[in-house]
Design an enzyme around this catalytic site. Structure first.
Site: not given
Ligand code: ADP
Ligand code: MG
Length: 632
Positions: A339, A515
């Protein structure tokens, strides 16, 4: 009088900020019993060998057998009642059998080595648990407390009944309490075992440890959360130690049938010769020797010590691997996706430009206040830095991966993604349906991101992919900086998960690093999900198999390398165990294996396999994993 204040101060100081269950390794009962068995044995056998009268050494042997044998013996009998045969029981029976035919020394040696390997295993497990617990101490659960002066971040253990806390989307509730305002869904799996999210509205009771959905809640604390935080940590640690790796489960299934086979063969080896007139003691001796060498002790010890040792070592270096299953899976990954915001970047963006008026910025900040997203924090910080008044919003709702909306001063305010200009992240502020401003934000790359991406690429032999919800321009800029050429931008949470599933369907084993709340579905879909510990939302931490506690990206390739080494050790151990058992059994059946040699060979291979696994406990194992990934 200052007394009441003093009382509060004391109460706060004595609140258990960290679990107090840490015990010294020597306090482990397994270690004590093994030490007693070993001491009794060491006292008994010289007397026995020197030909001293039996009353001097026989009681000592008895102590040795009892100290080393009662626990595995009882556990074995309990297992037997549940119709499963346990190798521990085989060992105790073999030792007693040896004693029955006068081979006290051999039986005692068997008991001692067996107890010592059991103690070693317990020590390894304890060290793992300690490491994990130490890490969780470093990352205490915090809460956002609302006071007359504004919001403050406090340790969850410092909350007291009557406090009001703000719970942002995807965050875990820090305390038991009652909803004052806001609307959301709360997932109570961890408390009630009920996996369905239940709606939470003003007046509803909510529980510490449950996960908030996509709304923001103001909650009045009803109970002292200190006890609860401790319980949650203990549960996490238990989770790490209690789950069994697939290889272990496989080995245990085989072990069952195999053990039954050993017992049947032993009975046959004893019964047949006796039926044909062989001496009873002679037949018993051969049968016992066979039972000892054929027992799969080394096989049982082959799997868990390497994986648990690797978990402990990773834990000491800031990587929390939640289970042996996860440790085994990590080494199998052959494709990597990362990500962007909060993972490759630091997740503390700053607003670099405001295209529009400051009223729009203030409205945007008000709408973003309840959000947990890094961009939201940046927007709020910018408004405050400019001295703008940030009003309170109502009807807040987050759309993970897209933005937020809320009602501020009677206006419908939306803050959501927009295409940036020259490679920046940008969000658009829409007030009552009309575009009012565009905010540009930029975030710095994390230290070591480039090296970590390169190392992961080398380890898996594939090109890492960037999966982001941000616009294509910002994604391309970060990707170029970090050396990724495969980029998928503008993805919603379910699209990230779909990308992962697509690769998995094509046979890849995907490692996903993320996250955010928006990464949770993809983390769950991946073969191994890794969450960033500090930047990570509670939902991501909960869903991931692995948590990089200090957000060091460089630890990810290292833990993958460590996992591979653990897997290699498991295979090596199974080979050593198999070859040793095979050789001893053939020797015993074809030639005539003396009992002491059988005990030495069997226990020697068991201890060898056990120690082989514990090698991964040393710090050198981690350094080797790190260096291995750096060199490629
Ligand atoms: P990433 O996948 O890179 O971690 P996200 O999926 O969390 O990023 O966010 C994707 C995009 O959605 C952001 O770049 C932003 O444009 C928008 N967005 C998400 N949450 C918010 C928010 N709270 N406020 C404004 N924009 C948001
Ligand atoms: Mg993110």
């Amino acid at each position: 009088m200052a007394l009441p204040e003093l009382d509060t101060a004391q109460a706060t100081a004595s609140a258990p900020a960290r679990p107090v269950t840490r015990t010294r390794a020597t306090a482990l009962p397994e270690v004590r019993w093994a030490a007693l068995a070993a001491l009794a044995f060491l006292a008994a056998f010289p007397l026995d060998l020197a030909g001293a009268p039996a009353w001097t050494w026989a009681p000592l042997y008895a102590v040795c057998y009892a100290a080393g044998g009662w626990e595995p013996g009882l556990a074995g009998l309990r297992a037997l009642r549940e119709r499963s045969l346990d190798v521990d029981l085989l060992m105790v029976v073999a030792a007693l059998g040896a004693a029955a035919i006068g081979q006290y020394l051999d039986g005692g040696l068997l008991i001692v080595i067996f107890a010592v390997s059991g103690a070693l295993e317990a020590l390894a497990t304890r060290r793992t648990a300690d490491s994990v617990r130490g890490l969780l101490d470093l990352a205490p659960a915090t809460a956002v407390r609302l006071t007359a002066a504004g919001e403050e971040v406090v340790e969850a253990t410092a909350l007291r009944p009557g406090d009001t806390v703000l719970v942002r989307p995807g965050e875990r509730l820090p305390a038991d309490g009652t909803v004052l305002s806001g609307a959301s869904d709360v997932d109570r799996t961890s408390v009630t075992g009920e996996p369905l999210p239940a709606p939470a509205a003003p007046g509803d009771e909510v529980f510490a440890g449950t996960l908030n959905g996509s709304g923001a809640l103001r909650v009045r604390v009803d109970k002292d959360p200190a006890d609860f935080v401790v319980a949650r940590i203990a549960a996490l640690v238990e989770e790490a130690g209690a789950t069994k790796a697939p290889t272990q489960l496989f080995v245990e299934k085989i072990e069952q049938r195999y053990s039954v086979g050993v017992v049947v063969a032993t009975l046959a080896l004893f019964g047949l010769p006796v039926a044909f007139g062989t001496d009873l003691t002679e037949a018993l001796l051969r049968a016992m020797t066979f039972m000892i060498v054929a027992s799969p002790c080394a096989v049982v010890l082959a799997t868990m010590p390497p994986l648990l040792s690797a978990i402990a070592t990773a834990g000491r270096h800031g990587v929390l691997v939640k289970s042996a299953v996860a440790m085994e899976r990590l080494g199998a990954v052959d494709r990597v996706a990362l990500d962007k915001t909060g993972t490759l970047t630091e997740g503390t963006p700053r607003v670099t430009a405001v295209r529009g008026d400051t009223t729009a910025l203030a409205l945007a900040a008000a709408a973003e206040l309840p959000s947990e997203h890094p961009l939201a924090r940046a927007v709020v910080a910018e408004a405050r830095a400019r001295g703008l008044c940030v009003p309170e919003a109502t009807d807040f709702a987050a759309e993970p991966g897209r933005g937020v909306r809320a009602v501020v001063d009677g206006h419908d305010v939306r803050v959501h993604r927009a295409s940036g200009t020259h490679g920046d992240t940008a969000v658009e502020v829409v007030v009552d349906g009309a575009p009012a401003a565009v905010l540009e934000l930029s975030d710095r790359l994390r230290e070591g991101a480039t090296e970590a991406v390169a190392a992961l690429g080398r380890l898996t032999g594939s090109t890492p992919t960037l999966l982001t919800g941000d616009n294509a321009g910002a994604a391309a800029r970060i990707a170029a900086e970090v050396g990724i050429d495969d980029v998928r931008a503008g993805l919603l949470p379910h699209e990230k998960a779909e990308a992962v599933r697509e690769w998995e369907r094509a046979g890849a084993k995907v490692l996903l690093v993320g996250d955010g709340v928006n990464d949770a579905p993809a983390l769950a879909a991946a073969h191994a999900g890794v969450a960033m510990g500090r930047a990570g939302s509670d939902l991501a931490l909960d869903t991931a198999d692995v948590v990089v506690v200090r957000d060091e990206l460089g630890a990810i390739p290292a833990v993958v390398a460590l996992s591979r080494r653990a897997r290699r050790l498991v295979v090596q151990n199974l080979l050593i165990a198999g070859v040793c058992i095979g050789a001893l059994v053939v020797w015993d059946l074809v030639g005539h294996l003396p009992l002491p040699l059988g005990v030495a060979g069997h226990e020697g291979s068991t201890v060898l396999v056990g120690l082989n696994g514990l090698r991964l406990l040393r710090d050198a194992a981690w350094r080797r994993a790190e260096n291995g990934t750096a060199r490629g």
